[in-house]
Design a protein around this motif. Structure first.
Motif, short mmCIF file in Angstrom:
data_model
loop_
_atom_site.label_atom_id
_atom_site.label_comp_id
_atom_site.label_asym_id
_atom_site.label_seq_id
_atom_site.Cartn_x
_atom_site.Cartn_y
_atom_site.Cartn_z
N SER A 163 0.81 -1.22 0.00
CA SER A 163 0.00 0.00 0.00
C SER A 163 0.84 1.27 0.00
O SER A 163 0.34 2.35 -0.28
CB SER A 163 -0.93 0.02 1.20
N GLU A 164 2.13 1.15 0.29
CA GLU A 164 2.99 2.33 0.31
C GLU A 164 3.01 3.04 -1.05
O GLU A 164 3.25 4.24 -1.11
CB GLU A 164 4.41 1.95 0.72
N PHE A 165 2.76 2.32 -2.11
CA PHE A 165 2.81 2.88 -3.45
C PHE A 165 1.42 3.15 -4.02
O PHE A 165 1.27 3.65 -5.12
CB PHE A 165 3.61 1.95 -4.38
N ALA A 166 0.38 2.81 -3.26
CA ALA A 166 -0.99 2.98 -3.73
C ALA A 166 -1.37 4.46 -3.79
O ALA A 166 -1.02 5.24 -2.91
CB ALA A 166 -1.96 2.24 -2.82
N VAL A 167 -2.07 4.83 -4.85
CA VAL A 167 -2.55 6.20 -5.00
C VAL A 167 -3.70 6.45 -4.03
O VAL A 167 -3.81 7.51 -3.42
CB VAL A 167 -3.00 6.46 -6.46
N ASP A 168 -4.56 5.47 -3.86
CA ASP A 168 -5.71 5.56 -2.97
C ASP A 168 -5.23 5.34 -1.53
O ASP A 168 -4.78 4.25 -1.18
CB ASP A 168 -6.73 4.48 -3.37
N THR A 169 -5.36 6.34 -0.70
CA THR A 169 -4.87 6.24 0.68
C THR A 169 -5.69 5.25 1.51
O THR A 169 -5.24 4.80 2.55
CB THR A 169 -4.90 7.62 1.37
N ALA A 170 -6.88 4.89 1.05
CA ALA A 170 -7.72 3.93 1.76
C ALA A 170 -7.53 2.51 1.24
O ALA A 170 -8.20 1.58 1.71
CB ALA A 170 -9.19 4.34 1.65
N TRP A 171 -6.62 2.31 0.29
CA TRP A 171 -6.44 1.01 -0.36
C TRP A 171 -6.15 -0.10 0.64
O TRP A 171 -6.75 -1.17 0.57
CB TRP A 171 -5.31 1.11 -1.39
N CYS A 172 -5.27 0.14 1.56
CA CYS A 172 -4.88 -0.86 2.56
C CYS A 172 -6.12 -1.35 3.32
O CYS A 172 -6.33 -2.56 3.46
CB CYS A 172 -3.86 -0.24 3.51
N GLY A 173 -6.93 -0.44 3.79
CA GLY A 173 -8.15 -0.80 4.51
C GLY A 173 -9.14 -1.55 3.64
O GLY A 173 -9.83 -2.46 4.12
N LYS A 174 -9.21 -1.19 2.38
CA LYS A 174 -10.13 -1.87 1.45
C LYS A 174 -9.72 -3.32 1.24
O LYS A 174 -10.57 -4.23 1.21
CB LYS A 174 -10.19 -1.13 0.12
N VAL A 175 -8.42 -3.56 1.08
CA VAL A 175 -7.93 -4.93 0.89
C VAL A 175 -8.24 -5.76 2.14
O VAL A 175 -8.73 -6.89 2.06
CB VAL A 175 -6.43 -4.97 0.56
N LYS A 176 -7.97 -5.19 3.31
CA LYS A 176 -8.23 -5.90 4.56
C LYS A 176 -9.73 -6.16 4.74
O LYS A 176 -10.13 -7.21 5.26
CB LYS A 176 -7.66 -5.12 5.74
N TYR A 177 -10.56 -5.22 4.30
CA TYR A 177 -12.01 -5.41 4.37
C TYR A 177 -12.43 -6.61 3.52
O TYR A 177 -13.23 -7.44 3.95
CB TYR A 177 -12.75 -4.15 3.92
N VAL A 178 -11.91 -6.70 2.30
CA VAL A 178 -12.26 -7.82 1.40
C VAL A 178 -11.84 -9.14 2.04
O VAL A 178 -12.59 -10.13 2.00
CB VAL A 178 -11.61 -7.64 0.01
N ILE A 179 -10.66 -9.16 2.65
CA ILE A 179 -10.21 -10.39 3.33
C ILE A 179 -11.20 -10.79 4.41
O ILE A 179 -11.60 -11.96 4.50
CB ILE A 179 -8.79 -10.21 3.90
N GLY A 180 -11.60 -9.84 5.23
CA GLY A 180 -12.55 -10.14 6.31
C GLY A 180 -13.93 -10.49 5.81
O GLY A 180 -14.57 -11.43 6.29
N GLU A 181 -14.42 -9.73 4.84
CA GLU A 181 -15.77 -9.93 4.31
C GLU A 181 -15.96 -11.33 3.73
O GLU A 181 -17.00 -11.96 3.91
CB GLU A 181 -16.06 -8.88 3.22
N TYR A 182 -14.95 -11.84 3.04
CA TYR A 182 -15.06 -13.15 2.40
C TYR A 182 -14.26 -14.22 3.13
O TYR A 182 -14.12 -15.33 2.64
CB TYR A 182 -14.64 -13.06 0.92
N GLN A 183 -13.74 -13.87 4.31
CA GLN A 183 -12.96 -14.77 5.16
C GLN A 183 -11.83 -15.45 4.37
O GLN A 183 -11.58 -16.64 4.51
CB GLN A 183 -13.87 -15.77 5.85
N PHE A 185 -8.77 -15.26 4.75
CA PHE A 185 -7.68 -15.73 5.61
C PHE A 185 -7.71 -17.25 5.75
O PHE A 185 -6.68 -17.88 5.98
CB PHE A 185 -7.72 -15.05 6.98
N LEU A 186 -8.89 -17.84 5.60
CA LEU A 186 -9.01 -19.30 5.69
C LEU A 186 -8.25 -20.00 4.58
O LEU A 186 -7.84 -21.15 4.72
CB LEU A 186 -10.48 -19.70 5.66
#
Length: 190
Positions: A163-183, A185-186
């Motif tokens: 995310s250090e190179f992402a233009v969207d400052t919320a990108w990191c949170g969005k990726v983590k949200y997708v991981i949680g939303e669809y689980q 991590f399993l």
């Protein structure tokens, strides 16, 4: 009689106390097939299609140690569930632009992005796209991803590093949200 009634009431109440935690306990984590079903619904794709994506994400984990959940979450986020214009027309699930290491003779797809016409990479299919993603971020010619490449199998570290190179400052949170939303991590636990 009173003593027996009192004892019986106490036993019944204690029994209820042991049942209460089962009502309050979080639901069990879904198995991989349930995660795949969620992804099929999100992406509106067949089980075969999602399994192919997962197969390629597993390959990236073996080759580059990129957690499966990270690869899958980025693909889902960047391609709007594999249904974005770029995914549909260029098999580009990761929003990879043409850059210094994209051959001049390689296929490209132009579209407006961030207010200007941008050149994006075209991939021949899922396998080629996922391999392209792995090669893109693992390239030593991109030192800005070095923090991510040093993360081993820590998903949060990978996301933060990418995310250090992402233009969207919320990108990191969005990726983590997708991981949680669809689980997702399993997928790294199997």
């Amino acid at each position: 009689m009173k003593k027996a009634l009192k004892t019986g009431t106490m036993v019944a109440l204690l029994g209820l106390l042991f049942l209460i935690p089962s009502f309050c306990a979080p639901p069990p984590l879904p198995c991989e097939e349930e995660v795949i079903e969620k992804l099929m619904e999100r992406c509106q794709r067949s089980a075969h299609y999602v399994h192919l994506m997962l197969l390629e994400a597993r390959l990236l984990k073996r080759i580059y140690n990129i957690p499966i959940q990270v690869t899958m979450a980025i693909a889902i986020l960047e391609s709007d569930g594999t249904r974005s214009e770029l995914a549909e027309n260029a098999n580009n699930f990761f929003g990879l632009t043409c850059s210094f290491d994209w051959p001049d003779v390689a296929p490209v797809y132009y579209r407006y992005h961030d207010g200007q016409e941008t050149c994006f990479r075209v991939f021949s299919g899922i396998s080629h796209a996922f391999k392209g993603f792995g090669d893109f971020i693992m390239s030593r010619e991109r030192p800005w991803y070095e923090d991510a490449r040093n993360c081993e199998d820590n998903a949060n570290c990978w996301i933060d590093g990418l995310s250090e190179f992402a233009v969207d400052t919320a990108w990191c949170g969005k990726v983590k949200y997708v991981i949680g939303e669809y689980q997702l991590f399993l997928l790294d636990e199997t």
